[in-house]
Enzyme design. Structure first.
Site, short mmCIF file in Angstrom:
data_model
loop_
_atom_site.label_atom_id
_atom_site.label_comp_id
_atom_site.label_asym_id
_atom_site.label_seq_id
_atom_site.Cartn_x
_atom_site.Cartn_y
_atom_site.Cartn_z
N CYS A 38 0.81 -1.23 0.00
CA CYS A 38 0.00 0.00 0.00
C CYS A 38 0.84 1.27 0.00
O CYS A 38 0.34 2.33 -0.40
CB CYS A 38 -0.93 0.02 1.21
SG CYS A 38 -2.10 -1.35 1.25
N HIS A 58 -9.14 3.11 -2.70
CA HIS A 58 -7.77 2.73 -2.30
C HIS A 58 -7.16 1.81 -3.36
O HIS A 58 -7.07 0.60 -3.16
CB HIS A 58 -7.83 2.06 -0.93
CG HIS A 58 -6.52 1.57 -0.40
ND1 HIS A 58 -5.29 2.08 -0.80
CD2 HIS A 58 -6.24 0.62 0.54
CE1 HIS A 58 -4.33 1.45 -0.15
NE2 HIS A 58 -4.88 0.55 0.67
N CYS A 81 -0.67 2.39 6.68
CA CYS A 81 -0.33 1.05 7.13
C CYS A 81 -0.05 0.21 5.88
O CYS A 81 -0.50 0.54 4.79
CB CYS A 81 -1.45 0.43 7.96
SG CYS A 81 -3.03 0.27 7.10
#
Length: 379
Positions: free
Chosen positions: A89, A329, A361
């Site tokens: 991510c 996302h 995160c």
């Protein structure tokens, strides 16, 4: 040491994976469209040929494989080499950090950075995912699915109830809609096929939100409404030394002051922003209350709320234009989206020298944070 300035950020709207605007668009083609649009939108940024094109992608395989960055460079006519980086991510946040480090070291003057992910066309965890028994022998929870990690974080913070998570999610949608309606996202959006992110839902149906079953554990508290959705999208921008950034003709830039990574137990990966941000703030002697804007990726409402609590962040400065629960996302693109929005939020206030934070995160139990400061580049 040279100053590294991020500027001229641009992104596609974020589309719903599987059935949204980009479900039938290859990720490399989507990024090529964005780079071509960027050259039209910011011609001054291209007056200096980028030393390299650094692209973040969480699952660089299939249509996202074969060194995606170099293929996008060729396809878009960008006179640059290319390198693809993967920190899941945080991949495109890592791209920004790599470019900034090279600028500060004097290894180049200008870098194009980007991020892209098609969660429609490349499966999460990849097409041939396999767990290592050797890894699991050292940590049986190493491959804990992210949804389950969110439930584990929720158990650590029973005060952050399902109701509080739902309120935070509703806030994300309402703030994102208000920001779009006020034109705050206009500068960073290239309206390819759609004009705004596809997930924003207002008015928020709180009754429906309350009725949803837990998504990852039948006895849990995390639902689809308090989780980020599967998303397609692309982001890009420049990181350059101060003189090159100033020549671009843009008004504002974000100086990349520092970047930090840290790790937590894989089974509570959502807490990754906590040690990464603590390291960053401590190293730069910055207090949380000194941050005028904070962008935390909303993988799950629970992990953002826990990070705010643990870091004692001013909650009203966190994701004031909404976050990933509403915007989406697309894994490899999200880190750079945070930086773009951080710059735009600080620039909207127009006070050079103000500071902000972008943090995520990361699957597998990591966190990454970037500290930025607003810089005036032109009139």
């Amino acid at each position: 040491m040279n100053r590294a300035i991020f500027f001229a950020g641009l992104r596609t709207p974020f589309g719903r994976a599987g059935k949204g605007a980009y479900a039938n668009t290859r990720p490399d083609d989507l990024a090529i469209e964005l780079i071509r649009a960027h050259r039209v939108r910011y011609p001054g940024a291209w007056s200096t040929t980028p030393e390299d094109f650094v692209v973040g992608c969480a699952y660089p395989e299939g249509e996202q494989g074969y060194n995606l960055a170099r293929m996008i460079a060729i396809g878009s006519g960008c006179d640059s080499p290319g390198v693809t980086v993967n920190r899941l991510c945080a991949s495109s946040l890592e791209a920004v950090a790599i470019a900034a480090a090279r600028i500060r070291a004097g290894w180049g003057n200008s870098y194009l950075v980007g991020g892209v992910e098609s969660m429609s066309r490349i499966p999460r965890r990849g097409g041939n995912f396999s767990e290592s028994e050797q890894v699991k022998s050292n940590n049986a929870l190493a491959y804990t699915p992210n949804g389950e990690t969110a439930e584990r974080v929720a158990k650590q913070f029973p005060n952050l109830t399902r109701t509080r998570q739902e309120e935070f999610s509703a806030r994300s949608h309402e703030f994102a809609a208000a920001a779009f309606d006020a034109g705050k996202y206009r500068a960073q959006i290239h309206p390819f096929l759609i004009e705004r992110d596809e997930f924003i839902r207002v008015p928020v149906d709180r009754t429906k939100m309350q009725s949803l079953a837990a998504a990852f554990n039948p006895n849990g508290v995390v639902t689809a409404a308090t989780s980020s959705p599967l998303t397609d999208g692309a982001t890009c921008g420049f990181v350059a030394d101060f003189d090159s950034a100033k020549r671009s003709g843009v008004t504002w830039g974000l100086e990349i002051v520092d970047a930090a990574v840290a790790h937590v137990a894989p089974e509570v990966m959502g807490l990754g922003p906590v040690p990464a941000t603590q390291k960053l703030l401590r190293r730069n002697n910055v207090k949380p209350e000194s941050l005028q804007a904070i962008e935390i990726n909303e993988a799950f409402a629970i992990q953002v709320l826990a990070s705010i609590e643990q870091l004692e962040l001013p909650a009203d400065r966190v994701n004031a234009w909404g976050g990933a629960i509403a915007l989406g996302h697309p894994l490899g693109a999200s880190g750079l989206r945070l930086v773009i929005t951080l710059l735009d939020r600080l620039a909207a206030e127009g006070q050079a020298g103000t500071m902000g934070l972008a943090t995520l995160c990361v699957g597998g139990g990591q966190g990454m944070s970037v500290l930025g400061q607003l810089v005036k580049l032109g009139s």
